[in-house]
Design an enzyme around this catalytic site. Structure first.
Site, short mmCIF file in Angstrom:
data_model
loop_
_atom_site.label_atom_id
_atom_site.label_comp_id
_atom_site.label_asym_id
_atom_site.label_seq_id
_atom_site.Cartn_x
_atom_site.Cartn_y
_atom_site.Cartn_z
CE1 TYR A 160 29.13 -0.48 7.97
CE2 TYR A 160 27.99 0.60 6.23
CZ TYR A 160 28.34 -0.72 6.86
OH TYR A 160 27.75 -1.84 6.51
NE ARG A 185 28.87 0.68 2.39
CZ ARG A 185 29.24 -0.48 2.85
NH1 ARG A 185 30.37 -0.52 3.67
NH2 ARG A 185 28.01 -1.35 2.98
NE ARG A 226 23.48 -2.71 8.54
CZ ARG A 226 24.58 -2.89 7.89
NH1 ARG A 226 25.72 -3.10 8.03
NH2 ARG A 226 24.23 -2.32 6.61
N PRO A 275 34.91 -5.84 1.38
CG PRO A 275 32.93 -7.11 0.64
CD PRO A 275 34.19 -7.37 1.23
CG ASN A 276 30.96 -2.28 -0.73
OD1 ASN A 276 31.23 -1.76 -1.71
ND2 ASN A 276 30.20 -3.31 -0.40
CG HIS A 317 30.85 -7.63 11.84
ND1 HIS A 317 31.11 -7.62 10.57
CD2 HIS A 317 31.17 -8.81 12.18
CE1 HIS A 317 31.07 -8.79 10.08
NE2 HIS A 317 31.45 -9.71 11.18
CB ALA A 356 28.89 -8.00 2.25
CD GLU A 415 32.75 -12.68 12.39
OE1 GLU A 415 31.80 -12.19 11.95
OE2 GLU A 415 32.94 -13.70 12.76
CG ASN A 452 34.63 -5.39 8.84
OD1 ASN A 452 33.80 -5.97 8.38
ND2 ASN A 452 34.40 -4.47 9.56
#
Length: 143
Positions: free
Chosen positions: A22, A17, A104, A9-10, A97, A74, A95, A71
């Site tokens: 990012y 964004r 964070r 998502p996103n 990120h 969230a 995985e 990835n």
């Protein structure tokens, strides 16, 4: 060799964004760079904001691809369903990120997916995908 990148998502909003976190490059633009850097690989790409679609894609490709770069965004921190899908398939998953999740919010420090992944690459921006492709290329190419 067939590798698929699955983004959650996103991540369709990369480049516009939270550019301080990012960066300002879209994933589609970065993907063109990866195609150029890895001409011997067949790289497919899938992005969804919907948890069930990500699970279905993992089921679809999880027995026929050589590698999956995931990835889950969230969903990494919330989805037992995606973790179970990664655990259930035969294809190795790395995985990835973009940001350093450990720098964070505290809730981002836990991943349900990590325990079922071959490895994790965190915090190198979009280059995290490049590093994951190098892993698969080095691991899966006979010496």
């Amino acid at each position: 060799m067939k590798i698929i990148i699955i983004n959650g998502p996103n991540l369709n909003l990369l480049g516009i964004r939270e550019t301080m976190v990012y960066g300002n490059q879209s994933f589609e633009t970065y993907l063109e760079k990866l195609y150029h850097l890895f001409p011997t690989l067949k790289i497919d790409y899938f992005q969804s904001n919907i948890e069930g679609e990500i699970i279905s894609k993992l089921h679809q490709v999880g027995f026929q691809y050589d590698g999956i770069i995931l990835n889950a965004a969230a969903y990494t921190h919330t989805s037992i369903g995606i973790a179970d899908a990664v655990k259930a398939i035969a294809t190795p998953v790395v995985e990835v990120h973009i940001s350093n999740t450990f720098a964070r919010e505290n809730f981002r420090h836990h991943s349900y997916i990590s325990a079922h992944s071959k490895g994790i690459i965190i915090g190198f921006g979009l280059e995290s995908y490049n590093l994951a492709l190098h892993f698969f290329l080095n691991k899966l190419t006979p010496n």
